[in-house]
Design a protein around this motif. Structure first.
Motif, PDB file in Angstrom:
ATOM      1  N   HIS A 164       0.798  -1.388   0.039  1.00 47.31           N
ATOM      2  CA  HIS A 164       0.103  -0.173   0.068  1.00 47.31           C
ATOM      3  C   HIS A 164       0.884   1.137   0.102  1.00 47.31           C
ATOM      4  O   HIS A 164       0.540   2.473  -0.845  1.00 47.31           O
ATOM      5  CB  HIS A 164      -1.018  -0.042   1.284  1.00 47.31           C
ATOM      6  CG  HIS A 164      -1.895  -1.176   1.193  1.00 47.31           C
ATOM      7  ND1 HIS A 164      -3.105  -0.813   0.012  1.00 47.31           N
ATOM      8  CD2 HIS A 164      -2.176  -1.892   1.864  1.00 47.31           C
ATOM      9  CE1 HIS A 164      -3.857  -2.020   0.255  1.00 47.31           C
ATOM     10  NE2 HIS A 164      -3.174  -2.860   1.137  1.00 47.31           N
ATOM     11  N   ALA A 165       1.974   1.175   0.691  1.00 47.74           N
ATOM     12  CA  ALA A 165       2.971   2.472   0.796  1.00 47.74           C
ATOM     13  C   ALA A 165       3.449   2.599  -0.680  1.00 47.74           C
ATOM     14  O   ALA A 165       3.263   3.833  -1.055  1.00 47.74           O
ATOM     15  CB  ALA A 165       4.174   2.083   1.799  1.00 47.74           C
ATOM     16  N   VAL A 166       3.871   1.602  -1.161  1.00 45.33           N
ATOM     17  CA  VAL A 166       4.264   1.743  -2.626  1.00 45.33           C
ATOM     18  C   VAL A 166       3.387   2.168  -3.583  1.00 45.33           C
ATOM     19  O   VAL A 166       3.508   3.262  -4.393  1.00 45.33           O
ATOM     20  CB  VAL A 166       4.962   0.642  -3.067  1.00 45.33           C
ATOM     21  CG1 VAL A 166       5.390   0.734  -4.655  1.00 45.33           C
ATOM     22  CG2 VAL A 166       6.180   0.368  -2.527  1.00 45.33           C
ATOM     23  N   GLU A 167       1.960   1.868  -3.626  1.00 49.79           N
ATOM     24  CA  GLU A 167       0.988   1.992  -4.517  1.00 49.79           C
ATOM     25  C   GLU A 167       0.680   3.518  -4.093  1.00 49.79           C
ATOM     26  O   GLU A 167       0.598   4.325  -5.135  1.00 49.79           O
ATOM     27  CB  GLU A 167      -0.127   1.159  -4.192  1.00 49.79           C
ATOM     28  CG  GLU A 167      -0.074  -0.058  -4.627  1.00 49.79           C
ATOM     29  CD  GLU A 167      -1.076  -0.947  -4.397  1.00 49.79           C
ATOM     30  OE1 GLU A 167      -2.265  -0.726  -3.545  1.00 49.79           O
ATOM     31  OE2 GLU A 167      -1.201  -2.166  -4.715  1.00 49.79           O
ATOM     32  N   PHE A 168       0.604   4.014  -2.833  1.00 53.13           N
ATOM     33  CA  PHE A 168       0.260   5.389  -2.612  1.00 53.13           C
ATOM     34  C   PHE A 168       1.494   6.418  -3.090  1.00 53.13           C
ATOM     35  O   PHE A 168       1.310   7.280  -3.573  1.00 53.13           O
ATOM     36  CB  PHE A 168       0.230   5.552  -1.046  1.00 53.13           C
ATOM     37  CG  PHE A 168      -0.075   7.094  -0.425  1.00 53.13           C
ATOM     38  CD1 PHE A 168      -1.186   7.343  -0.508  1.00 53.13           C
ATOM     39  CD2 PHE A 168       1.022   7.623  -0.071  1.00 53.13           C
ATOM     40  CE1 PHE A 168      -1.499   8.869  -0.077  1.00 53.13           C
ATOM     41  CE2 PHE A 168       0.672   8.945   0.499  1.00 53.13           C
ATOM     42  CZ  PHE A 168      -0.436   9.164   0.401  1.00 53.13           C
ATOM     43  N   HIS A 169       2.823   5.832  -2.973  1.00 55.67           N
ATOM     44  CA  HIS A 169       3.616   6.750  -3.279  1.00 55.67           C
ATOM     45  C   HIS A 169       3.900   6.979  -4.919  1.00 55.67           C
ATOM     46  O   HIS A 169       3.855   8.002  -5.579  1.00 55.67           O
ATOM     47  CB  HIS A 169       5.324   6.242  -2.883  1.00 55.67           C
ATOM     48  CG  HIS A 169       6.408   6.885  -3.635  1.00 55.67           C
ATOM     49  ND1 HIS A 169       6.751   8.085  -2.771  1.00 55.67           N
ATOM     50  CD2 HIS A 169       7.032   6.681  -4.500  1.00 55.67           C
ATOM     51  CE1 HIS A 169       7.612   8.719  -3.385  1.00 55.67           C
ATOM     52  NE2 HIS A 169       8.230   7.769  -4.606  1.00 55.67           N
ATOM     53  N   LEU A 170       3.693   5.690  -5.886  1.00 54.48           N
ATOM     54  CA  LEU A 170       3.346   6.014  -7.096  1.00 54.48           C
ATOM     55  C   LEU A 170       2.273   6.506  -7.495  1.00 54.48           C
ATOM     56  O   LEU A 170       2.640   7.381  -8.381  1.00 54.48           O
ATOM     57  CB  LEU A 170       3.567   4.586  -7.759  1.00 54.48           C
ATOM     58  CG  LEU A 170       4.691   3.577  -7.333  1.00 54.48           C
ATOM     59  CD1 LEU A 170       4.627   2.203  -7.948  1.00 54.48           C
ATOM     60  CD2 LEU A 170       6.014   4.347  -7.883  1.00 54.48           C
ATOM     61  N   PHE A 228      13.426  -3.188  -0.047  1.00 49.10           N
ATOM     62  CA  PHE A 228      12.932  -2.715   1.173  1.00 49.10           C
ATOM     63  C   PHE A 228      11.818  -3.210   1.674  1.00 49.10           C
ATOM     64  O   PHE A 228      10.901  -3.645   1.116  1.00 49.10           O
ATOM     65  CB  PHE A 228      13.022  -1.194   1.245  1.00 49.10           C
ATOM     66  CG  PHE A 228      12.419  -0.755   2.782  1.00 49.10           C
ATOM     67  CD1 PHE A 228      13.584  -0.443   3.719  1.00 49.10           C
ATOM     68  CD2 PHE A 228      11.115  -0.571   3.091  1.00 49.10           C
ATOM     69  CE1 PHE A 228      13.105  -0.036   4.897  1.00 49.10           C
ATOM     70  CE2 PHE A 228      10.840  -0.099   4.367  1.00 49.10           C
ATOM     71  CZ  PHE A 228      11.685   0.219   5.428  1.00 49.10           C
ATOM     72  N   ARG A 229      11.994  -3.671   3.005  1.00 46.50           N
ATOM     73  CA  ARG A 229      10.732  -4.443   3.661  1.00 46.50           C
ATOM     74  C   ARG A 229      10.593  -4.010   4.978  1.00 46.50           C
ATOM     75  O   ARG A 229      11.607  -3.292   5.750  1.00 46.50           O
ATOM     76  CB  ARG A 229      10.997  -5.886   4.011  1.00 46.50           C
ATOM     77  CG  ARG A 229      11.236  -6.661   2.744  1.00 46.50           C
ATOM     78  CD  ARG A 229      10.015  -6.783   1.889  1.00 46.50           C
ATOM     79  NE  ARG A 229      10.057  -7.469   0.646  1.00 46.50           N
ATOM     80  CZ  ARG A 229      10.281  -6.816  -0.659  1.00 46.50           C
ATOM     81  NH1 ARG A 229      10.406  -5.375  -0.534  1.00 46.50           N
ATOM     82  NH2 ARG A 229      10.363  -7.536  -1.519  1.00 46.50           N
ATOM     83  N   HIS A 230       9.070  -3.423   5.303  1.00 46.37           N
ATOM     84  CA  HIS A 230       8.884  -2.701   6.537  1.00 46.37           C
ATOM     85  C   HIS A 230       8.989  -3.632   7.731  1.00 46.37           C
ATOM     86  O   HIS A 230       9.059  -4.978   7.528  1.00 46.37           O
ATOM     87  CB  HIS A 230       7.413  -2.177   6.571  1.00 46.37           C
ATOM     88  CG  HIS A 230       7.344  -1.073   5.774  1.00 46.37           C
ATOM     89  ND1 HIS A 230       7.088  -0.851   4.309  1.00 46.37           N
ATOM     90  CD2 HIS A 230       7.325   0.268   6.199  1.00 46.37           C
ATOM     91  CE1 HIS A 230       7.056   0.487   4.144  1.00 46.37           C
ATOM     92  NE2 HIS A 230       7.194   1.220   4.982  1.00 46.37           N
ATOM     93  N   GLY A 231       8.904  -3.349   8.906  1.00 47.88           N
ATOM     94  CA  GLY A 231       8.863  -4.164  10.283  1.00 47.88           C
ATOM     95  C   GLY A 231      10.139  -4.735  10.706  1.00 47.88           C
ATOM     96  O   GLY A 231      10.993  -4.178  10.338  1.00 47.88           O
ATOM     97  N   PRO A 232      10.021  -5.644  11.506  1.00 47.38           N
ATOM     98  CA  PRO A 232      11.173  -6.057  12.417  1.00 47.38           C
ATOM     99  C   PRO A 232      12.550  -6.425  11.340  1.00 47.38           C
ATOM    100  O   PRO A 232      13.524  -6.186  11.903  1.00 47.38           O
ATOM    101  CB  PRO A 232      10.820  -7.557  12.782  1.00 47.38           C
ATOM    102  CG  PRO A 232       9.294  -7.327  13.104  1.00 47.38           C
ATOM    103  CD  PRO A 232       9.051  -6.419  11.793  1.00 47.38           C
TER     104      PRO A 232
END
Length: 109
Positions: free
Chosen positions: A67-73, A96-100
């Motif tokens: 969702h973050a990538v879709e929002f950015h694009l 890149f991966r979010h989270g731990p």
């Protein structure tokens, strides 16, 4: 009852707010987390309970990333590419991966 004309009113400046010092403002602006600032103890405890409840919930990091990538694009194509004169899609790091996983990787570098 008589009132003082506005031109004769003496105004006393208010004292500075206790949290308005430059160092406190700079640290807050830079994202420093130093407790809850001026919150009353019962509100600080409520905020701690809310944060603990959110942190305890499972996270779908892959969905967040998608969702973050879709929002950015979407924003890049809609207006940001034109506003900056750059192709902002190039900012997306496919590895890149979010989270731990991201936190662990950052700690190792």
């Amino acid at each position: 009852m008589t009132s003082t004309p506005p031109s004769q009113v003496t105004r006393t400046p208010a004292p500075p707010h206790p949290t308005s010092s430059a160092s406190k403002t700079a640290s807050k602006d830079q994202g420093c987390r130093g407790g809850h600032g001026e919150l009353e103890p019962h509100n600080a405890r409520a905020l701690d309970r809310l944060r603990a409840a959110v942190d305890a919930r499972p996270k779908d990091w892959a969905s967040l990333q998608k969702h973050a990538v879709e929002f950015h694009l979407r924003n890049a194509a809609a207006w940001a590419n034109e506003a900056t004169g750059q192709d902002l899609a190039a900012q997306v790091d496919p590895d890149f991966r979010h989270g731990p996983t991201a936190l662990t990787a950052a700690a190792l570098t």
